[in-house]
Design a protein around this motif. Structure first.
Motif, short mmCIF file in Angstrom:
data_model
loop_
_atom_site.label_atom_id
_atom_site.label_comp_id
_atom_site.label_asym_id
_atom_site.label_seq_id
_atom_site.Cartn_x
_atom_site.Cartn_y
_atom_site.Cartn_z
N PRO A 1 0.84 -1.20 0.00
CA PRO A 1 0.00 0.00 0.00
C PRO A 1 0.88 1.26 0.00
O PRO A 1 1.99 1.23 0.55
N VAL A 2 0.40 2.31 -0.61
CA VAL A 2 1.16 3.56 -0.59
C VAL A 2 1.36 3.97 0.87
O VAL A 2 0.44 3.92 1.67
N GLY A 3 2.58 4.34 1.20
CA GLY A 3 2.88 4.75 2.58
C GLY A 3 3.43 3.61 3.43
O GLY A 3 4.02 3.86 4.47
N ALA A 4 3.24 2.36 2.98
CA ALA A 4 3.73 1.22 3.78
C ALA A 4 5.24 1.10 3.65
O ALA A 4 5.82 1.49 2.64
N GLU A 5 5.84 0.55 4.68
CA GLU A 5 7.28 0.31 4.64
C GLU A 5 7.54 -1.17 4.47
O GLU A 5 6.77 -2.00 4.95
N GLU B 1 -3.37 -0.82 -4.39
CA GLU B 1 -4.45 -1.44 -3.63
C GLU B 1 -5.00 -2.62 -4.44
O GLU B 1 -4.69 -2.76 -5.61
N ARG C 1 9.90 2.94 1.70
CA ARG C 1 8.49 3.28 1.86
C ARG C 1 7.88 3.45 0.46
O ARG C 1 8.48 4.13 -0.39
N GLU D 1 9.67 -7.97 0.76
CA GLU D 1 8.59 -8.47 1.62
C GLU D 1 7.28 -7.78 1.25
O GLU D 1 7.25 -6.56 1.10
#
Ligand SMILES: [Zn+2]
Lengths: 681, 279
Positions: free
Chosen positions: B128-132, B204, B178, B242
């Motif tokens: 997702p956008v923003g996920a690390e 998404e 990120r 990951e």
């Protein structure tokens, strides 16, 4: 007007910006969550009436007034200008669990039975417990091999261990619930385990009092190369050594105890750490999952699964938790802090909300968040694992998370009551408050002023958040901003038990603690336990009571009261008031009440040792802990605050008046269980 | 082993080309696309069975079975007859199994490649956008030699949060990144002047997620078919990203394969009369 609009914009963008920080976590798992949230089926009979309460633990009226006068809290000052500000009378004693329970019941400790952070059973003074909830040991179980499986169904009806809410009486939302008015609480203190909603209109995420997965009120785990070779368990945390071979080290994170075993043992998650000293960073490996951290960097929430061993014929069980890792140093002394392992709100191991699915619904939408009652890790600061800046950093992470949750709460609010709680102001003030000119026991005047400014900035931040809420709802909602108590310096500590010993009320003189085996109850007339409580060793009530109820007890109470009021430190009186429980409390829940409640002057508080029954050489000593401010003084010294966007009728409102006022806003009468009255419009 | 790897790589090329037909998965709800695919798989299995098995022989065995079942019912009192019929039943069942061997052998290979293609869609979620997340690059060479310098080149799609961090004992280098921009992007790494690439899927819903660009080993290549494996002599042996698991009852991580299997069996079972296939 243009100026106002600009401010509006900046406030909005402020909240949005704070919300945007780390929003990645919130995006994760967001897909489809709307579906779950839409499934709450409640028909509101609030008729569109909105009441929003922002509970700011420990917000102080003196500092607030001074900052409002200086124009530093413009949005709160605006409410004051319209007749909507008063100091708010707090509870006796002014401790958070007691105070919030007063708010909840609209009545004092006699109605809810919470008199202090710490209680004791009269027959077991040596086993003090946390007053708001009590863990009850399990009973029975089917013993098979090394396991003991509770079968909670007929005909066995074994009792697994459980935690019970000790707060008694009727919480005010029950009346709203019955009337069909929805109420939603985010992080309500003194309500764990959550009290059930009878009609389904009440929702609540538990706040202060909620445990971590270890069942404690927050236990960090700290791994460092220079830690002692054997693990150390200190109040609020555990220290473990670690050793690198070829820049790789193995550590074990301690999880909950496996109670299915006859001899319960801790579950573990094994981690491998690889450090790269040149890069000043490390990789932490958990099975297939990895985290990369630079020195000084915090991880996001990391999922941890603790597997519980079960007999072969039962399916495997596991407990899910979440933790944040903070890599403090890579070399020469590798130091890694792991936050208390919080109950994962997406899959809570025990219910931490009413209904149980409420917290899960929220977490599915915005991602994981702190669920333990105490979120700012003050213990890590007290035990010197964090320095001041690191504590501020961690508290800021908490606050940002709270802002994100508040944004969610507001966006998902239709009508009825919305309550949202901030702990930041309390736990940071404990460390950084210093309001007077007297010297700080452990900081230079400049340093004390520097950190006190941090508290002032926090107040300003909260003022902007409230401004944002007023922008959105000011014209259609009653907005109440309140605190449970104020704040005061805590420069000197008074050991009540040592004082009792010095005056011959507690024996023998060499006794180190009232929990000690050499304690002579046959020569002890009174003892202190908890922060403000004093108990007579009363015959017929205490296990080894010697004081006859009636005239002897009366005489003793009088002597103790006069003696305590005479205590001086230099020329300063230490104790402002000594209250008799029978005079200040009334209600059905008096069984565990202390006999006397000590109200300290500002600057003084019960000593750290005496709270758990320990004695020291001197009755009065300086407080050199990082925790250098407090509110467990006399109730008159540390009132809370009350702001409202409509005029407050009473000149001296008190915590117990909030509940009747809320009920009145929904046209409901003040129930006979409440001692407070309606103080709004 | 070398030959096997070459064969798998060749098959992958074909499977990836055919895999383009799966692109509409991204546009449909996951449960719908998986149901359709499982239905079509059932149909395909049935047709393959029809044309690779001896249908006449199977029909004959089925008639034998029915006859023997009747015998058992009619001659319940006559132990000898009943036992003979039962023995015949067992033999018939074994013969049926024997007839299924060839179709199974024929189906195994395409099924493995189909599953590997489906796994790209259903096993993991895009970032997702923003996920690390963590990227790990595995290098060739003995563990004693120092690790060379690896650089993750700037890319607008991601933000470098921390790294590179070297794990000398495993000859790996890690980064925490990120995700910033949705879509399929190619990350580039520089190692001693050489460029190495890895695809990343950000967004998404359902996307084709290739969690690893593998080394040239047949099992790795089979599991991670989408990206070209690194050559045997390459300094970079693998690059892994990951990804979060997919949380969906029907088409989530690990559950999708169960659903797919069940639906394809049900589809095959329902369609067998319609297509007149004896199984
Ligand atoms: Zn406090």
């Amino acid at each position: 007007m243009a100026e106002l609009n600009n401010k509006t914009l900046s406030r909005r963008s402020f909240l949005k910006r704070t919300v945007a920080i780390g929003a990645g976590v919130s995006v994760a798992g967001a897909a489809g969550a709307g579906l779950y949230l839409g499934s709450v089926n409640r028909v509101s009979r609030a008729a569109g009436k909105k009441v929003i309460i922002i509970g700011i633990d420990g917000m102080d009226p003196r500092l607030s007034e001074q900052m409002m006068n200086d124009g530093q809290l413009p949005y709160l000052a605006k409410m004051r200008a319209a007749g909507g500000f008063r100091p708010l009378g707090t509870s006796i004693p002014p401790q958070s669990p007691v105070a919030w329970a007063n708010f909840i019941n609209g009545a004092g400790p006699g109605s809810h039975g919470i008199f202090d952070f710490i209680h004791r059973h009269p027959e077991k003074p040596q086993a003090p417990f946390f007053s708001a909830a009590e863990t009850v040991a399990g009973e029975g179980g089917w013993e098979v091999g090394e396991f003991k499986i509770p079968l909670d169904f007929w005909p066995f009806r074994h009792q697994p261990p459980r935690t019970e809410l000790r707060r008694q009486g009727i919480p005010f939302w029950d009346y709203l619930d019955e009337a069909g008015v929805p109420s939603t609480f985010y992080d309500l203190p003194s309500n764990y385990p959550p009290s059930p909603s009878k009609c389904g209109h009440h929702r609540c995420i538990c706040g202060m009092g909620t445990p971590d997965v270890l069942g404690s009120y927050g236990t960090y785990q700290y791994f460092a190369e220079d830690n002692p070779p054997e693990p150390v368990h200190e109040g609020g945390g555990k220290r473990f050594p670690l050793r690198f071979v070829n820049d790789t080290a193995q550590i074990k994170l301690l999880g909950p105890e496996n109670n299915l075993l006859r001899k319960p043992e801790s579950t573990l998650v094994e981690l491998t750490i690889h450090r790269d000293t040149a890069a000043n960073a490390a990789v932490i490996e958990m099975g297939q999952k990895r985290i990369v951290l630079k020195a000084g960097q915090w991880s996001r929430w990391v999922d941890l699964t603790f597997e519980l061993r079960t007999p072969w014929f039962l399916p495997g069980r596991s407990v899910r938790g979440i933790a944040r890792f903070y890599l403090q140093e890579v070399a020469p002394n590798f130091r890694l802090y792991v936050s208390p392992i919080n109950i994962d709100p997406r899959a809570p191991a025990v219910s931490i909300s009413e209904p149980s699915s409420f917290v899960t619904d929220v977490a599915r939408k915005i991602g994981p968040f702190y669920t333990t009652g105490f979120q700012e890790d003050h213990k890590a600061r007290t035990n010197k694992i964090f320095n001041d800046q690191e504590f501020i950093q961690q508290a800021t992470l908490v606050l940002e998370e709270r802002f994100r949750l508040l944004e969610y709460a507001i966006q998902n609010y239709d009508d009825g009551l919305l309550f949202f709680y901030f702990s930041s102001s309390d736990l940071q003030s404990h460390m950084f408050w210093w309001s007077d000119h007297e010297p700080h026991p452990s900081r230079s005047p400049e340093e004390a002023a520097f950190y006190f400014n941090h508290i002032k900035r926090l107040y300003q931040q909260l003022d902007r958040v409230i401004g944002d809420i007023i922008d959105r709802y000011g014209s259609v909602a009653t907005i109440i901003v309140m605190s449970d108590h104020g704040f005061a310096n805590f420069g000197w500590q008074f050991n009540l038990n040592s004082w009792l010993r010095d005056f011959g009320y507690l024996n023998p003189v060499e006794c180190p603690s009232i929990l000690s085996e050499i304690m002579d109850w046959s020569r002890t007339k009174a003892y202190g336990l908890g922060i403000n409580g004093l108990y007579l060793n009363l015959k017929g009530r205490e296990r080894e009571g010697i004081v006859e109820p009636g005239a002897e007890a009366e005489e003793l109470i009088e002597a103790l009261t006069q003696g305590l009021l005479r205590v001086r430190w230099g020329d300063q009186p230490v104790i402002r008031n000594v209250y008799r429980a029978s005079e200040v409390y009334r209600g059905e829940a008096m069984a565990l009440a202390p006999d006397l409640i000590i109200g300290y002057h500002r600057g003084f508080r019960a000593s750290w040792a005496t709270c758990l029954g320990d004695l020291e050489a001197d009755a009065i000593s300086p407080n050199l802990e990082a925790w250098s401010a407090d509110h467990c003084a006399d109730a008159l010294e540390v009132p809370g605050v009350l702001w409202c966007n409509q005029p407050i009728r009473s000149d001296n409102p008190s915590l117990v008046d909030i509940a009747p006022s809320i009920l009145a806003l929904y046209g409901l009468p003040t129930p006979p269980t409440m001692t407070g009255r309606n103080v709004l419009g | 082993m070398n030959t096997l790897t070459t064969v798998v790589v060749a098959f992958n090329t074909l499977a990836n080309a055919l895999g383009q037909l799966l692109t509409p998965i991204a546009w449909l709800p996951d449960w719908l696309s998986l149901t359709l695919i499982a239905g079509l798989t059932g149909l395909g299995m049935l047709l393959a069975f029809k044309y690779t098995s001896n249908q006449r022989a199977i029909a004959q065995i089925r008639r034998d079975i029915r006859a023997n079942l009747l015998t058992i019912r009619l001659f319940r009192e006559n132990l000898r007859v009943a036992l003979t019929a039962q023995a015949r039943l067992i033999v018939a069942a074994l013969r049926l199994l024997g007839h299924a061997l060839i179709p199974m052998a024929v189906l195994t290979v395409p099924m493995i490649f189909l599953l590997a293609q489906l796994a790209l869609w259903y096993q993991l979620a895009p970032l997702p956008v923003g996920a690390e997340t963590v990227i790990t690059i595995t290098l060739a060479g003995p563990t004693e030699t120092p690790l060379p310098v690896v650089i993750l080149l700037d890319n607008d799609a991601i933000e470098d949060v921390s790294g590179p961090v070297r794990i000398t004992s495993q000859r790996q280098v890690c980064w925490c990144i990120r995700a910033k921009q949705p879509g399929y992007h190619t990350l580039q790494f520089d190692l001693e002047g050489q460029r190495y690439e890895k695809q990343i899927a950000i967004g998404e819903g359902v996307m084709r997620v290739s969690p690893q660009r593998p080394s040239r080993h047949w099992s790795e290549v089979l599991l991670y078919p989408w990206e070209t494996p690194f050559p045997r002599e390459s300094l970079v042996q693998a690059i892994t990203i990951e990804h979060p698991q997919r949380s969906s009852w029907i088409a989530g991580t690990d559950s999708w394969i169960v659903y797919w299997f069940l639906i394809s069996l049900v589809a095959a079972f329902c369609l067998r009369g319609f297509l007149r296939v004896h199984i």
